[in-house]
Design an enzyme around this catalytic site. Sequence first.
Site, PDB file in Angstrom:
ATOM      1  CG  ASP A 185      -2.578   0.488   0.976  1.00  0.00           C
ATOM      2  OD1 ASP A 185      -1.992   1.455   0.947  1.00  0.00           O
ATOM      3  OD2 ASP A 185      -2.765  -0.235   1.397  1.00  0.00           O
ATOM      4  CG  HIS A 249      -4.139   2.375  -1.525  1.00  0.00           C
ATOM      5  ND1 HIS A 249      -4.348   3.481  -0.884  1.00  0.00           N
ATOM      6  CD2 HIS A 249      -5.979   2.133  -2.085  1.00  0.00           C
ATOM      7  CE1 HIS A 249      -5.692   3.427  -0.202  1.00  0.00           C
ATOM      8  NE2 HIS A 249      -6.221   2.732  -0.841  1.00  0.00           N
ATOM      9  CD  GLU A 313      -9.617   3.639  -0.521  1.00  0.00           C
ATOM     10  OE1 GLU A 313     -10.917   4.058   0.231  1.00  0.00           O
ATOM     11  OE2 GLU A 313      -8.799   3.267  -0.540  1.00  0.00           O
ATOM     12  CD1 TRP A 383     -13.730  -2.048  -1.759  1.00  0.00           C
ATOM     13  CD2 TRP A 383     -13.919  -0.899   0.034  1.00  0.00           C
ATOM     14  NE1 TRP A 383     -13.683  -0.443  -2.702  1.00  0.00           N
ATOM     15  CE2 TRP A 383     -13.760   0.046  -1.407  1.00  0.00           C
ATOM     16  CE3 TRP A 383     -13.960  -0.059   1.046  1.00  0.00           C
ATOM     17  CZ2 TRP A 383     -14.122   1.228  -1.205  1.00  0.00           C
ATOM     18  CZ3 TRP A 383     -13.928   1.192   0.955  1.00  0.00           C
ATOM     19  CH2 TRP A 383     -13.990   2.168   0.385  1.00  0.00           C
ATOM     20  CG  ASP A 416     -21.342   6.400  18.839  1.00  0.00           C
ATOM     21  OD1 ASP A 416     -20.198   7.123  18.581  1.00  0.00           O
ATOM     22  OD2 ASP A 416     -22.171   7.384  18.582  1.00  0.00           O
ATOM     23  CD  GLU A 460      -5.723   2.931   6.851  1.00  0.00           C
ATOM     24  OE1 GLU A 460      -6.353   1.946   8.088  1.00  0.00           O
ATOM     25  OE2 GLU A 460      -6.127   3.451   6.305  1.00  0.00           O
TER      26      GLU A 460
HETATM   27  C1  ACM Z   1     -11.022  -0.259   1.373  1.00  0.00           C
HETATM   28  O1  ACM Z   1     -11.055  -0.282   2.235  1.00  0.00           O
HETATM   29  N1  ACM Z   1     -10.824   0.543   0.382  1.00  0.00           N
HETATM   30  C2  ACM Z   1     -10.856  -1.773   0.553  1.00  0.00           C
END
Ligand code: ACM
Length: 519
Positions: A185, A249, A313, A383, A416, A460
């Site tokens: 990535d 990515h 993305e 997704w 939450d 992340e």
């Molecule tokens: C993704 O969560 N961008 C596949």
Amino acid sequence: MDTSAFFATKASEQLIPAPMRIVDTDGAFTFGSDTGIVYQSGLASEARIAAADLATALGYASPLPVVERTHLRGSDTARIIIRLVPAWDDGHGAEAYLIETTTDAIVIEAMAPDGIWHGLQTIRQLILVSGASIPCFSCIDSPRFAWRGFMLDCSRHFFSVEFIKKMIDAASLHHLNRFHWHLVDDQGWRLPVPEYPRLTEIGAYRTDLRQSWDNTYGDFYRAEQIQEIVRYADERHVMVVPEIETPGHASALLAAYPELGCTGGPYQVEDRWGIFDDVMCVGNDKVLDVLDAVFRTTAQLFPGPYIHIGGDECPKVRWKECPKCNKRLLENHLATFDELQSWMTVQVVKLIQKYGRRAIGWDEVLEGTETLGLPKDVIVMSWRGLEGGIKASSMGHEVIMCPTTGGCYLDHKHLDDIDEPGNISVATVGDSYEADPIAPGMDETQARMVIGGQGNLWTEKVCFAKHAEYMFFPRLAALAEGLWTPRENKDFASFSRRIPALHRRLDALGFSYYKGALS
Ligand code: ACM
Ligand code: ZN
């Protein structure tokens, strides 16, 4: 927790995922120092691994004895017998199994080693809860879906071989059978490719700008480590599915080989999270040459039939300004830059096919397909919601469901709550439990194209294995029940009652996990 209560519980009150059919019977099977596994030829690997794992679960220092027998003997008392049998019922496949336990034997039968393995995991689950005396039961079990997976992002943060093996083992214990390994990535390239050494020399490391000390972060998996993980997973009937992101990515790749981007750089292995405008230049033939080498290596290291090609993305900003990308678009009579991504998908799929594999792509691979279409054998991973899966299934593509909106994104918070770790959104254990890969309104033909689902952990905000474990469990167990257990048997109240048994197993295996409210 009152641990003594478990000794009285029935098998049906402990197992996750719930078996298809289970009947609790009287008495208990008690392991003793002479309890061994009696196996038929063809099941040596399953017997050997289970002998070690069951012994560990029992607290024994050495593996249970294993004995190969073509014919059972009267003297085979206090034993686990595993054997292959002809199909006993239409509609059950290789992963189905039968178990019959009495006070002096556990018999596991299946049509194939896959099913034997799942049966052994069912026994291991009971040992991890009840110890050496497990309650007697009979069961017939068979999965609802063929694809039952978990994804781990090892680019945003790097995870050790030991942790990956621990996760594969725990997944297999819950009858999951796919490990989707997100290897590259923007923030790090983790796969060594001999022809392009800078991919790991440069692409595996980023500079952490938030700290002024020790600020290089990164690592990569050596070929031998990858082979070790693949072998470990294979022994536990888990297939490893590598993902190589294309064409977006791509910051780590571009930092290593700047000529592969539209502007020529300079680029850096990203230290920030997000979506970046610099992606692979699809007008440059060299990109496909590099990807050819990358997929050749991938195919050599990963024997499984699938390679994930990413596809999500991918901004088109650079392509719109790039003479090479514009030339490619015009030459191929494409109307939009979405169609240019579709052109790239087709080229990448051809490379995957050249190495005898099937491509899987995130649901963006459905976009811009007006002119070129999407090759029929591409499996679509839905997704962004269920919509991609609905569309792909109506176009005749196989589908894996893992909607970020539907309890499958395990980077989200469990609750939450400001004090709860996690990313952006919330996915409760209940949300993961209710995730159903068959979308409302799908007809029979569409539903048949849905091969299963998975839970995805983006990392992340998950820097360490202990935190990753907490994000995975118990939600991965909830997803496992949705993917394995027949829909009509699913019952969240029953699942909730089995949570203390899950806790005991996770404690025994040394996992961190979330212990709060389930919904
Ligand atoms: C993704 O969560 N961008 C596949
Ligand atoms: Zn370009």
